[in-house]
Design a protein around this motif. Structure first.
Motif, PDB file in Angstrom:
ATOM      1  N   ILE A 196     -10.984 -14.635  10.281  1.00 43.07           N
ATOM      2  CA  ILE A 196     -10.183 -14.644   9.055  1.00 43.07           C
ATOM      3  C   ILE A 196     -10.724 -13.626   8.058  1.00 43.07           C
ATOM      4  O   ILE A 196      -9.958 -12.879   7.431  1.00 43.07           O
ATOM      5  N   ALA A 197     -12.056 -13.567   7.903  1.00 52.02           N
ATOM      6  CA  ALA A 197     -12.656 -12.616   6.968  1.00 52.02           C
ATOM      7  C   ALA A 197     -12.367 -11.186   7.395  1.00 52.02           C
ATOM      8  O   ALA A 197     -12.069 -10.317   6.556  1.00 52.02           O
ATOM      9  N   LEU A 198     -12.429 -10.918   8.681  1.00 57.94           N
ATOM     10  CA  LEU A 198     -12.132  -9.572   9.176  1.00 57.94           C
ATOM     11  C   LEU A 198     -10.685  -9.199   8.908  1.00 57.94           C
ATOM     12  O   LEU A 198     -10.377  -8.071   8.496  1.00 57.94           O
ATOM     13  N   GLU A 199      -9.793 -10.141   9.132  1.00 59.63           N
ATOM     14  CA  GLU A 199      -8.371  -9.886   8.869  1.00 59.63           C
ATOM     15  C   GLU A 199      -8.131  -9.583   7.390  1.00 59.63           C
ATOM     16  O   GLU A 199      -7.371  -8.673   7.053  1.00 59.63           O
ATOM     17  N   VAL A 200      -8.800 -10.345   6.513  1.00 57.48           N
ATOM     18  CA  VAL A 200      -8.655 -10.116   5.073  1.00 57.48           C
ATOM     19  C   VAL A 200      -9.184  -8.732   4.689  1.00 57.48           C
ATOM     20  O   VAL A 200      -8.525  -7.989   3.944  1.00 57.48           O
ATOM     21  N   VAL A 201     -10.359  -8.368   5.197  1.00 55.18           N
ATOM     22  CA  VAL A 201     -10.951  -7.074   4.847  1.00 55.18           C
ATOM     23  C   VAL A 201     -10.063  -5.933   5.336  1.00 55.18           C
ATOM     24  O   VAL A 201      -9.834  -4.950   4.612  1.00 55.18           O
ATOM     25  N   GLU A 202      -9.552  -6.028   6.541  1.00 55.00           N
ATOM     26  CA  GLU A 202      -8.686  -4.966   7.070  1.00 55.00           C
ATOM     27  C   GLU A 202      -7.397  -4.861   6.255  1.00 55.00           C
ATOM     28  O   GLU A 202      -6.929  -3.745   5.974  1.00 55.00           O
ATOM     29  N   SER A 203      -6.830  -5.986   5.892  1.00 57.87           N
ATOM     30  CA  SER A 203      -5.604  -5.964   5.094  1.00 57.87           C
ATOM     31  C   SER A 203      -5.851  -5.346   3.721  1.00 57.87           C
ATOM     32  O   SER A 203      -5.071  -4.507   3.256  1.00 57.87           O
ATOM     33  N   ARG A 204      -6.956  -5.743   3.062  1.00 55.15           N
ATOM     34  CA  ARG A 204      -7.262  -5.225   1.731  1.00 55.15           C
ATOM     35  C   ARG A 204      -7.644  -3.739   1.788  1.00 55.15           C
ATOM     36  O   ARG A 204      -7.402  -2.999   0.841  1.00 55.15           O
ATOM     37  N   THR A 205      -8.239  -3.330   2.904  1.00 52.97           N
ATOM     38  CA  THR A 205      -8.591  -1.916   3.048  1.00 52.97           C
ATOM     39  C   THR A 205      -7.347  -1.047   3.082  1.00 52.97           C
ATOM     40  O   THR A 205      -7.314   0.056   2.517  1.00 52.97           O
ATOM     41  N   LYS A 206      -6.287  -1.519   3.740  1.00 50.30           N
ATOM     42  CA  LYS A 206      -5.023  -0.773   3.740  1.00 50.30           C
ATOM     43  C   LYS A 206      -4.478  -0.614   2.316  1.00 50.30           C
ATOM     44  O   LYS A 206      -3.886   0.410   1.977  1.00 50.30           O
ATOM     45  N   THR A 207      -4.715  -1.639   1.481  1.00 54.51           N
ATOM     46  CA  THR A 207      -4.231  -1.579   0.098  1.00 54.51           C
ATOM     47  C   THR A 207      -4.955  -0.505  -0.697  1.00 54.51           C
ATOM     48  O   THR A 207      -4.332   0.279  -1.426  1.00 54.51           O
ATOM     49  N   ILE A 208      -6.278  -0.441  -0.577  1.00 55.24           N
ATOM     50  CA  ILE A 208      -7.041   0.520  -1.396  1.00 55.24           C
ATOM     51  C   ILE A 208      -7.040   1.919  -0.807  1.00 55.24           C
ATOM     52  O   ILE A 208      -7.425   2.874  -1.497  1.00 55.24           O
ATOM     53  N   CYS A 209      -6.619   2.063   0.452  1.00 56.61           N
ATOM     54  CA  CYS A 209      -6.647   3.381   1.089  1.00 56.61           C
ATOM     55  C   CYS A 209      -5.316   4.119   0.960  1.00 56.61           C
ATOM     56  O   CYS A 209      -4.971   4.951   1.801  1.00 56.61           O
ATOM     57  N   ASN A 210      -4.571   3.809  -0.068  1.00 51.88           N
ATOM     58  CA  ASN A 210      -3.352   4.547  -0.363  1.00 51.88           C
ATOM     59  C   ASN A 210      -3.750   5.925  -0.902  1.00 51.88           C
ATOM     60  O   ASN A 210      -4.455   6.028  -1.908  1.00 51.88           O
ATOM     61  N   PRO A 211      -3.331   7.013  -0.262  1.00 52.95           N
ATOM     62  CA  PRO A 211      -3.770   8.354  -0.683  1.00 52.95           C
ATOM     63  C   PRO A 211      -3.442   8.693  -2.138  1.00 52.95           C
ATOM     64  O   PRO A 211      -4.167   9.457  -2.778  1.00 52.95           O
ATOM     65  N   THR A 212      -2.376   8.125  -2.663  1.00 55.88           N
ATOM     66  CA  THR A 212      -1.979   8.485  -4.028  1.00 55.88           C
ATOM     67  C   THR A 212      -2.920   7.931  -5.086  1.00 55.88           C
ATOM     68  O   THR A 212      -2.951   8.419  -6.214  1.00 55.88           O
ATOM     69  N   VAL A 213      -3.691   6.886  -4.743  1.00 54.00           N
ATOM     70  CA  VAL A 213      -4.611   6.305  -5.729  1.00 54.00           C
ATOM     71  C   VAL A 213      -6.057   6.703  -5.459  1.00 54.00           C
ATOM     72  O   VAL A 213      -6.963   6.258  -6.168  1.00 54.00           O
ATOM     73  N   ALA A 214      -6.283   7.517  -4.458  1.00 52.47           N
ATOM     74  CA  ALA A 214      -7.653   7.852  -4.055  1.00 52.47           C
ATOM     75  C   ALA A 214      -8.445   8.513  -5.169  1.00 52.47           C
ATOM     76  O   ALA A 214      -9.658   8.306  -5.299  1.00 52.47           O
ATOM     77  N   ALA A 215      -7.795   9.328  -5.993  1.00 51.78           N
ATOM     78  CA  ALA A 215      -8.516  10.079  -7.022  1.00 51.78           C
ATOM     79  C   ALA A 215      -8.816   9.258  -8.269  1.00 51.78           C
ATOM     80  O   ALA A 215      -9.571   9.706  -9.144  1.00 51.78           O
ATOM     81  N   LEU A 216      -8.243   8.065  -8.394  1.00 51.45           N
ATOM     82  CA  LEU A 216      -8.494   7.244  -9.579  1.00 51.45           C
ATOM     83  C   LEU A 216      -9.929   6.733  -9.567  1.00 51.45           C
ATOM     84  O   LEU A 216     -10.442   6.286  -8.542  1.00 51.45           O
ATOM     85  N   SER A 217     -10.566   6.776 -10.729  1.00 54.39           N
ATOM     86  CA  SER A 217     -11.909   6.224 -10.832  1.00 54.39           C
ATOM     87  C   SER A 217     -11.833   4.703 -10.902  1.00 54.39           C
ATOM     88  O   SER A 217     -10.807   4.133 -11.295  1.00 54.39           O
ATOM     89  N   LEU A 218     -12.910   4.041 -10.514  1.00 61.10           N
ATOM     90  CA  LEU A 218     -12.949   2.585 -10.607  1.00 61.10           C
ATOM     91  C   LEU A 218     -12.827   2.132 -12.057  1.00 61.10           C
ATOM     92  O   LEU A 218     -12.280   1.076 -12.350  1.00 61.10           O
ATOM     93  N   ARG A 219     -13.341   2.945 -12.974  1.00 58.17           N
ATOM     94  CA  ARG A 219     -13.241   2.621 -14.399  1.00 58.17           C
ATOM     95  C   ARG A 219     -11.795   2.623 -14.853  1.00 58.17           C
ATOM     96  O   ARG A 219     -11.396   1.841 -15.724  1.00 58.17           O
ATOM     97  N   ALA A 220     -10.975   3.503 -14.238  1.00 54.99           N
ATOM     98  CA  ALA A 220      -9.563   3.596 -14.630  1.00 54.99           C
ATOM     99  C   ALA A 220      -8.791   2.327 -14.297  1.00 54.99           C
ATOM    100  O   ALA A 220      -7.749   2.062 -14.900  1.00 54.99           O
ATOM    101  N   LEU A 221      -9.287   1.533 -13.350  1.00 57.85           N
ATOM    102  CA  LEU A 221      -8.583   0.310 -12.975  1.00 57.85           C
ATOM    103  C   LEU A 221      -8.563  -0.695 -14.112  1.00 57.85           C
ATOM    104  O   LEU A 221      -7.666  -1.527 -14.203  1.00 57.85           O
ATOM    105  N   ALA A 222      -9.561  -0.619 -14.990  1.00 58.29           N
ATOM    106  CA  ALA A 222      -9.590  -1.532 -16.134  1.00 58.29           C
ATOM    107  C   ALA A 222      -8.698  -1.056 -17.258  1.00 58.29           C
ATOM    108  O   ALA A 222      -8.376  -1.824 -18.174  1.00 58.29           O
ATOM    109  N   ALA A 223      -8.285   0.206 -17.225  1.00 59.23           N
ATOM    110  CA  ALA A 223      -7.376   0.774 -18.237  1.00 59.23           C
ATOM    111  C   ALA A 223      -7.893   0.566 -19.653  1.00 59.23           C
ATOM    112  O   ALA A 223      -7.127   0.255 -20.564  1.00 59.23           O
TER     113      ALA A 223
END
Length: 328
Positions: free
Chosen positions: A69-96
């Motif tokens: 289950i943990a592996l499935e969750v990590v793989e699913s969430r990795t697809k979410t963060i690996c969107n090329p259009t958001v790759a350049a955003l800094s982690l600080r920018a997520l807090a806006a």
């Protein structure tokens, strides 16, 4: 306002103040330890986080260390963060909570902000960290990918976690301050009808419901009897009683809700609605007696100005006040 009402409101504000003080104390105590890690979040990007996690998941030993289950969750969430259009955003920018970059102001990252707002990046980053940052899994990462990879992942994951935690804490304080503005000592007392109306409105009327991000709605229904309007007839001051039907809007934020002279320009609320007055002027007169006169009123803080038709006092002025608790 009677002593019991003051006591009730004082207890509410005291509780809110204690909560604010406790949260602020915790934030102050944690600030020195977190500030350096939080500052580094501006140099880490979502793409960097994606690359580290993707590389770690290529190791069979790491995948075996995770439950199915943990592996499935990590793989699913990795697809979410690996969107090329958001790759350049800094982690600080997520807090806006920081000024936008030059490229963002130049509208060069419109797709990035669109996808970042649509996808639950914060939740995905938290879920990944919660499963890969565990001591037993991190030990496997260190053994298979090396200390440098394990340290790099831990640094990026911790920086992202602190940024998201700060955002949640700040949002909670903001919501609590909004509740204090709407329900605290600066808020007008409601009559019994208004209590029932607004209690129901916050549950069933669009625009009046509480929000997970903002807290309470800034809007409040008005259905009030006001015997304290004043006007002038034949160069004499006269009292006018009227019924008010409208809406009150609370002004959230640190720049509003001032007291004294500042409160004239920056009050805690405004109001707007319709007025109904009876055919005869006078304090405590019935607004629906005889041929009624109708008009409008506008309020800015405690001061309200109204206008009604007819020759028996058209311009009205009063102050927000309740003479008898829960009545008028």
């Amino acid at each position: 306002m009677n002593a019991q009402t003051w006591s009730q409101r004082a207890r509410y504000v005291a509780a809110a103040s204690v909560a604010l003080a406790c949260a602020t104390s915790i934030a102050t105590a944690q600030a020195p330890a977190e500030s350096s890690v939080s500052a580094r979040a501006g140099s880490h990007t979502v793409g960097e986080y994606c690359g580290l996690v993707t590389g770690i998941l290529t190791q069979d030993s790491v995948r075996r260390a995770l439950s199915p289950i943990a592996l499935e969750v990590v793989e699913s969430r990795t697809k979410t963060i690996c969107n090329p259009t958001v790759a350049a955003l800094s982690l600080r920018a997520l807090a806006a909570d920081k000024p936008a970059s030059f490229s963002a102001v130049a509208r060069l990252r419109q797709a990035a902000y669109r996808d970042a707002s649509a996808a639950p990046l914060g939740g995905a980053i938290r879920d990944i960290r919660g499963r890969l940052r565990r001591p037993d899994v991190l030990a496997v990462i260190r053994a298979t990918s090396g200390d440098s990879t394990a340290k790099a992942f831990a640094d990026v994951a911790d920086a992202a976690q602190i940024v998201l935690t700060e955002e949640s804490r700040d949002n909670a304080l903001h919501r609590l301050a909004n509740y204090e503005r709407k329900l605290g000592l600066q808020a007008p007392q409601l009559n019994g009808v208004e209590v029932l109306l607004n209690y129901s409105a916050q549950r069933w009327l669009p625009g009046f419901a509480a929000s997970p991000t903002r807290g309470p709605s800034p809007l409040e229904l008005i259905a009030n009897y006001v015997p304290s309007y004043a006007s002038g007839v034949d160069k004499k001051a006269v009292a006018v009683s009227a019924s008010e039907f409208g809406v009150r809007g609370y002004l959230f934020g640190d720049n509003w809700g001032k007291t004294g002279r500042e409160g004239i320009l920056k009050p805690a609320y405004w109001s707007l609605g319709a007025l109904v007055a009876g055919d005869k002027n006078g304090a405590l007169s019935w607004p629906w007696d005889g041929r009624t006169r109708t008009g409008v009123f506008v309020g800015w803080g405690e001061v309200k100005v109204g206008y009604i038709s007819g020759r028996k006092g058209s311009v009205l002025v009063t102050r927000q006040v309740q003479f008898i608790p829960y009545l008028f």
